[in-house]
Write an enzyme that holds these catalytic residues in place. Structure first.
Site, PDB file in Angstrom:
ATOM      1  N   LYS A   1       8.505 -13.001  20.433  1.00  0.00           N
ATOM      2  CA  LYS A   1       7.454 -13.130  20.079  1.00  0.00           C
ATOM      3  C   LYS A   1       7.638 -12.612  18.781  1.00  0.00           C
ATOM      4  O   LYS A   1       8.625 -11.725  18.415  1.00  0.00           O
ATOM      5  CB  LYS A   1       5.996 -13.282  20.761  1.00  0.00           C
ATOM      6  CG  LYS A   1       6.171 -11.387  20.936  1.00  0.00           C
ATOM      7  CD  LYS A   1       4.826 -11.490  21.908  1.00  0.00           C
ATOM      8  CE  LYS A   1       5.009  -9.902  23.073  1.00  0.00           C
ATOM      9  NZ  LYS A   1       4.303  -9.665  23.743  1.00  0.00           N
TER      10      LYS A   1
ATOM     11  N   TYR B   1      -2.919   5.724  -7.455  1.00  0.00           N
ATOM     12  CA  TYR B   1      -4.350   5.468  -7.689  1.00  0.00           C
ATOM     13  C   TYR B   1      -5.208   6.467  -7.506  1.00  0.00           C
ATOM     14  O   TYR B   1      -4.539   7.195  -5.897  1.00  0.00           O
ATOM     15  CB  TYR B   1      -4.635   4.391  -6.510  1.00  0.00           C
ATOM     16  CG  TYR B   1      -4.189   3.350  -7.542  1.00  0.00           C
ATOM     17  CD1 TYR B   1      -4.598   2.642  -8.612  1.00  0.00           C
ATOM     18  CD2 TYR B   1      -2.795   2.252  -6.697  1.00  0.00           C
ATOM     19  CE1 TYR B   1      -3.874   1.621  -9.329  1.00  0.00           C
ATOM     20  CE2 TYR B   1      -2.568   1.253  -7.056  1.00  0.00           C
ATOM     21  CZ  TYR B   1      -3.203   0.419  -8.958  1.00  0.00           C
ATOM     22  OH  TYR B   1      -2.770  -0.456  -9.080  1.00  0.00           O
TER      23      TYR B   1
END
Ligand SMILES: *Cc1c(COP(=O)(O)O)cnc(C)c1O
Length: 382
Positions: free
Chosen positions: A41, A269
Site C-alpha cells: 500500500k 527562519y
C-alpha cells in the site's frame, strides 16, 4: 555513488536485489506452507509500487495487499493474474470497480456483504471476499462476537466466495499479551464458525511484528508482510533479528552551496539557532517539500563525507542547513548528503531519521515526497 545521480537534487535509491533477498530470507524463516501476502500500500511504502511489485512477483510473493481500489487498479496494470486484496473498506461508490479490476475486497459488515452479493448476482459472476474480524484493534472488521453469524451469511450467498479470514493486531510491536489475546479470540471465532480447516481458505493475522509470534501449528497459512520486506524491523529486540534482512531504501540530497558565517549569526527562519563559532554551513537542496520535516530543525543529522553533521536552524521548504565546520575536508557543492543510508562506512537508519522527526518508520517512508526521484538498482538477488 554507483548511480549516475549527480544531476539529482534529492533522490532515493531502492535496491531491488536486496528486496528480493529479504523476501527469500523471510520466507525461509517461516513454515513452507505459509502464503506470503506482500503489503505494498501507499506506493509500496514510498519505494514505488510498480518496481517493487514487479520484483516481488518474480521473487515469490503469493498475493498482494493494497489500501484501496486506485492502488489495486494500478497494480492490476502490471500483473493480470495476481490476487489483490484491498485492506481498507471499499466505499459504496467504488464497488463496481472491484468487479472491473477483478480484485478482492475486505468485508466487515452485513451491509457490505449484502451489497457485494447483490452486485455479484446482478453481474452473474461470483466474487471472492476476505472477512475481517475485529479481535481488539477497534478499527475495521466485524466484532469477534458477531463474526460467526457474518461468516455464515457470506457462505449463504451463492454469488460470494469466502476466500480468506483475517484479523489485525493492535500491539504486535509493543504488547505480546494483547497479541496473544487477539490471536486467541481469532482462533475461537474460526473454530466456532467451523472455518479452521477449510481447504483453500487463507487464514492470516500477522503483520511484520506479529510474525514474531507466528504459531507453527494451528490454522494460520498466511502472513501480511509490509515493513519487514523493506529491511526494517518493526521494533528493536524482535526475534526477527535472526532473519537476515537489510534496508532497501536510502535517501540523499545534494549539497548546493557551502558558506562561512561569523560567530553570533542567527540562521534560517525564525532565527531558532545562533552560530556559537565561526561556522561553515552546507545548504542542502532538499527541505520539507521533499520529506525532511520541520521537526528535524536543530535535531536531525545527515552524513557528509561519512561524518554525521547536525541540521541547524529551521528546515525550510526547499533547503536544509547543515553545520559542516568539523569536517576534516571541506564540503563542496555537488557533494552527497545522506539522510537515510550508508556513506563511507557510516550509517543513518530510517529509525534514526524517524526518531529525530517524531515519526514512526512507516510514516517516514510515506512522507518522502514525489519530488524525491526514486532510482532503482536492478541487480538480481543472486
Ligand atoms: C499495513 C498493514 C499490514 C503490514 O504491516 P507491516 O507492519 O508494515 O508489516 C498488515 N496488515 C494490515 C491490515 C495493514 O494495514
Amino acid at each position: 555513488m554507483p548511480l549516475a545521480a549527480d544531476k539529482l537534487r534529492a533522490w532515493a535509491e531502492v535496491d531491488l536485489g536486496q528486496l528480493e533477498r529479504n523476501l527469500a530470507n523471510i520466507r525461509a524463516a517461516l513454515p513452507p506452507h505459509l502464503r506470503y501476502v506482500a503489503v505494498i500500500k501507499a506506493d509500496a511504502y514510498g519505494h514505488g509500487s510498480t518496481a517493487v511489485a514487479t520484483r516481488l512477483m518474480r521473487a515469490g510473493a503469493d498475493l498482494f495487499a493494497v489500501a484501496n481500489i486506485d492502488e489495486a487498479a494500478a497494480l492490476r496494470e502490471i500483473g493480470s493474474g495476481w490476487p489483490i486484496l484491498i485492506l481498507s473498506a471499499v466505499l459504496p461508490s467504488e464497488r463496481p470497480e472491484v468487479f472491473a479490476h477483478n480484485v478482492t475486497p475486505t468485508v466487515s459488515s452485513a451491509e457490505e456483504v449484502r451489497a457485494f452479493a447483490e452486485e455479484a448476482r446482478a453481474r452473474g459472476h461470483a466474487l471472492g471476499v476476505h472477512l475481517k474480524i475485529d479481535t481488539g484493534m477497534g478499527r475495521l472488521g466485524i466484532w469477534h462476537g458477531e463474526a460467526g453469524a457474518l461468516a455464515a451469511e457470506i457462505r449463504s450467498h451463492k454469488s460470494l466466495r469466502l476466500e480468506g479470514v483475517y484479523t489485525h493486531f493492535a500491539c504486535a510491536d509493543s504488547d505480546a499479551a494483547v497479541t496473544a489475546e487477539q490471536r486467541g479470540r481469532f482462533l475461537h471465532c474460526l473454530n466456532e464458525a467451523g472455518l479452521a480447516r477449510t481447504p483453500g481458505l487463507l487464514i492470516h493475522a500477522d503483520n511484520s511484528a506479529g510474525i514474531d509470534s507466528f504459531p507453527r501449528g494451528g490454522p494460520f497459512n498466511g502472513a501480511r508482510v509490509g515493513l519487514l520486506q523493506f529491511g526494517v524491523r518493526p521494533y528493536a529486540g524482535s526475534f526477527l533479528a535472526d532473519v537476515a534482512v537489510e534496508p532497501v531504501f536510502s535517501f540523499h540530497a545534494r549539497v548546493a552551496l557551502v558558506k562561512s558565517l561569523p560567530a553570533g549569526t542567527p540562521v534560517s527562519y525564525g532565527h531558532t539557532h545562533t552560530l556559537r563559532r565561526t561556522s561553515r554551513l552546507a545548504i542542502l537542496a532538499a527541505g520539507y517539500a521533499d520529506g525532511i520535516p520541520t521537526r528535524m530543525s536543530n535535531r536531525g543529522r545527515v552524513l557528509i563525507h561519512g561524518y554525521e553533521c547536525p541540521v541547524v536552524g529551521r528546515v525550510t521548504m526547499d533547503q536544509t542547513l547543515v553545520d559542516v565546520t568539523d569536517l576534516p575536508r571541506s564540503a563542496v557543492p555537488g557533494d552527497t548528503a545522506t539522510l537515510i543510508g550508508v556513506q563511507e562506512g557510516a550509517r543513518l537508519t530510517v529509525e534514526d531519521f524517524a526518531a529525530a522527526a517524531d515519526q514512526i518508520p512507516w510514516e517516514t517512508f510515506c512522507s518522502i515526497s514525489k519530488r524525491v526521484r526514486r532510482i532503482y538498482r536492478i541487480d538480481s538477488a543472486l
